[in-house]
Design an enzyme around this catalytic site. Structure first.
Site, PDB file in Angstrom:
ATOM      1  N   CYS A  10       0.761  -1.242   0.000  1.00 52.13           N
ATOM      2  CA  CYS A  10       0.000   0.000   0.000  1.00 52.13           C
ATOM      3  C   CYS A  10       0.797   1.300   0.000  1.00 52.13           C
ATOM      4  O   CYS A  10       0.457   2.222  -0.724  1.00 52.13           O
ATOM      5  CB  CYS A  10      -1.025   0.006   1.122  1.00 52.13           C
ATOM      6  SG  CYS A  10      -0.362  -0.198   2.752  1.00 52.13           S
ATOM      7  N   HIS A  17      -0.523   6.602   5.692  1.00 53.10           N
ATOM      8  CA  HIS A  17       0.540   5.617   5.464  1.00 53.10           C
ATOM      9  C   HIS A  17       1.616   6.103   4.494  1.00 53.10           C
ATOM     10  O   HIS A  17       2.190   5.331   3.728  1.00 53.10           O
ATOM     11  CB  HIS A  17      -0.046   4.283   4.979  1.00 53.10           C
ATOM     12  CG  HIS A  17       0.798   3.110   5.381  1.00 53.10           C
ATOM     13  ND1 HIS A  17       0.558   1.827   4.959  1.00 53.10           N
ATOM     14  CD2 HIS A  17       1.903   3.033   6.189  1.00 53.10           C
ATOM     15  CE1 HIS A  17       1.445   0.999   5.471  1.00 53.10           C
ATOM     16  NE2 HIS A  17       2.275   1.718   6.232  1.00 53.10           N
TER      17      HIS A  17
END
Length: 483
Positions: free
Chosen positions: A72, A128
């Site tokens: 990701c 993130h």
């Protein structure tokens, strides 16, 4: 009389100018699902209940060859910058909360460009892309607001990731014990933003859901929709998908309630493939999240709404995660930057044209233990895999009618770390037949092209964990301020 004529002409020109700006500046909602597999949506799998996703996809344009990174952080960096992760030092795994790493600050993020076009820019959900200092975080990278979390995973209810809590409204920490399922907190926040928004200003909403990343957690009423599935993990995971679908339905309804829907372009993608060992599914594609086969990198994606001249079809051209940055900018009426890896596909998506993309890099990573590569390239119909493909090299059917599906993991070892494989994805999209020995000239051509990309690589930025990140230093929260 002349003054009246001049007034009419002036009003007409103003109207035409306003119309031109308006048509170039739709509201944009960019939805990212986390770890959603190829086979985890209803329009591919009748055992999955996703009526909102299905409707938006079928009314819009389904992207049949949409690619992202195998994990990701690299995908999210590609979305925001239009630059391949191997040129940003983010090609190796993901950013851990204890690492002093951020998406490079010299790269301009998509919302910063949209702000210059007059957009209000908001983010709800998972970041993130680094948190060790405030300059790494969303409201310093072009977002007017951020509601969500900064690390890569957390409990859906108490918002805790390992040793620390992680939930914020902009810089302010929020009560970790709130106990509301995050998926619905995010759709409620989207409604709140829309209720306060001045519709004359275009807005960009980046909505990277926590769903359906582990931990496997879902309200029991959603799990109960899948009583026919004997495998508990798959039953709960399927409920998580449907809960996310309901949240997307809530966001869509909010757009309608506040008279924004007809002027909104909705974009949907996953950040990587599903994770079969944690109940996601990519069948019949080969592989999994973390792996550079198609199951880890070819994802469900679609566009819907404002600006599309043709809809209700499947776009079969290649599209990569780096293309979203210039494509969204083009849809907003802006000019994409030169020198990035992304290619604007907006003109082709609008009218079912031919994709301008003929090749892309899946990943380039030679950081230990991948000295021989964790890499793949596609040129035309051919895909070359070099080095270690990843932990999950198999084909994993859904565990619908059985208690378990055996997940074959292939650890990194001498046998697996120096493979060369060639596939013709047009004839063999599920990667059953390695053609590397039959077509050595094709292998050499793709190797040569991969070497050209490799010469542009920035060494992976993957330092050791830092004790300075310890949440105990920040009242129990993962917080910026230590690098």
């Amino acid at each position: 009389m002349a003054s009246v004529f001049s007034l009419v002409i002036g009003c007409l020109l103003f109207y035409l100018k306003f119309t031109e700006v308006h048509t170039k500046s739709p509201h944009i909602v960019f939805i990212v699902a986390d770890d959603l597999g190829w086979n985890d949506v209803g329009f591919r799998n009748p055992y999955i209940l996703t009526p909102n996703i299905d409707r938006l996809a079928r009314e819009g344009v389904i992207l049949d060859q949409a690619y992202v990174q195998p994990v990701c952080t690299p995908s999210r960096n590609a979305f925001m910058t239009g630059v391949y992760p191997f040129k940003a030092g983010l090609q190796h795994l993901v950013i851990k909360p204890e690492q002093a790493v951020c998406a490079p600050e010299n790269l301009t993020f998509l919302p910063q460009k949209l702000q210059k076009l007059g957009y209000a820019t908001h983010m709800i959900g998972k970041w993130h892309l680094g948190l060790c200092k405030w300059e790494c975080t969303p409201t310093f990278r072009g977002f007017d607001s951020h509601y969500g979390y900064l690390t890569g995973r957390e409990d859906y209810y108490i918002k805790k990731n390992g040793a620390g809590f992680d939930f914020r409204n902009n810089k302010e920490t929020l009560n970790p014990g709130k106990g509301t399922y995050s998926t619905f907190q995010y759709s409620a926040r989207a409604r709140e933003l829309m209720s306060k928004h001045n519709a004359s200003q275009p807005f960009f909403l980046y909505l990277p859901f926590q769903s359906v990343h582990e931990p496997i957690m879902v309200p029991v009423e959603y799990e109960n929709m899948y009583k026919h599935i004997q495998n508990k993990g798959r039953r709960q995971f399927s409920g998580m998908v449907t809960a996310m679908d309901d949240a997307i339905g809530n966001v869509t309804q909010a757009l309608k309630d506040y008279d924004l829907y007809n002027d909104t372009l909705i974009i949907f993608t996953s950040d990587n493939g599903g994770w079969p060992s944690l109940y996601g599914n990519n069948f019949p594609l080969r592989g999994s999240k973390i792996t550079i086969y198609e199951g880890g990198t070819r994802v469900t994606s679609f566009v819907h709404g404002a600006g599309l001249k043709k809809s209700g079809y499947t776009y079969d051209g290649m599209m990569h995660a780096v293309d979203w940055n210039p494509t969204i900018l083009s849809a907003a009426g802006g000019e994409p930057d030169s020198g990035i890896d992304g290619i604007s596909q907006w003109e082709n998506l609008k009218s079912n044209g031919s994709s301008p993309r003929t090749e892309f890099i899946y990943n380039l990573d030679d950081l230990a233990p991948y000295q021989n590569g964790h890499a793949a390239i596609r040129m035309g119909d051919y895909k070359l895999v070099v080095g270690y493909p990843g932990l999950y090299p198999g084909w994993y059917p859904t565990p619908t009618n059985t208690n378990a599906v055996k997940i074959r993991e292939v650890p990194f070892d001498g046998k697996e770390n120096n493979k060369t494989q060639l596939f013709n994805l047009k004839d063999d999209p599920n990667e059953y037949y390695d053609l590397s020995e039959e077509l050595p000239h094709v292998v050499e051509k793709l190797r040569s092209r991969m070497a050209e990309y490799h010469a542009q690589m920035v060494p992976a930025n993957f330092p050791k964990d830092s004790a300075a990140a310890n949440p105990l230093n920040y009242n129990g929260y993962w917080s910026p301020g230590w690098c």
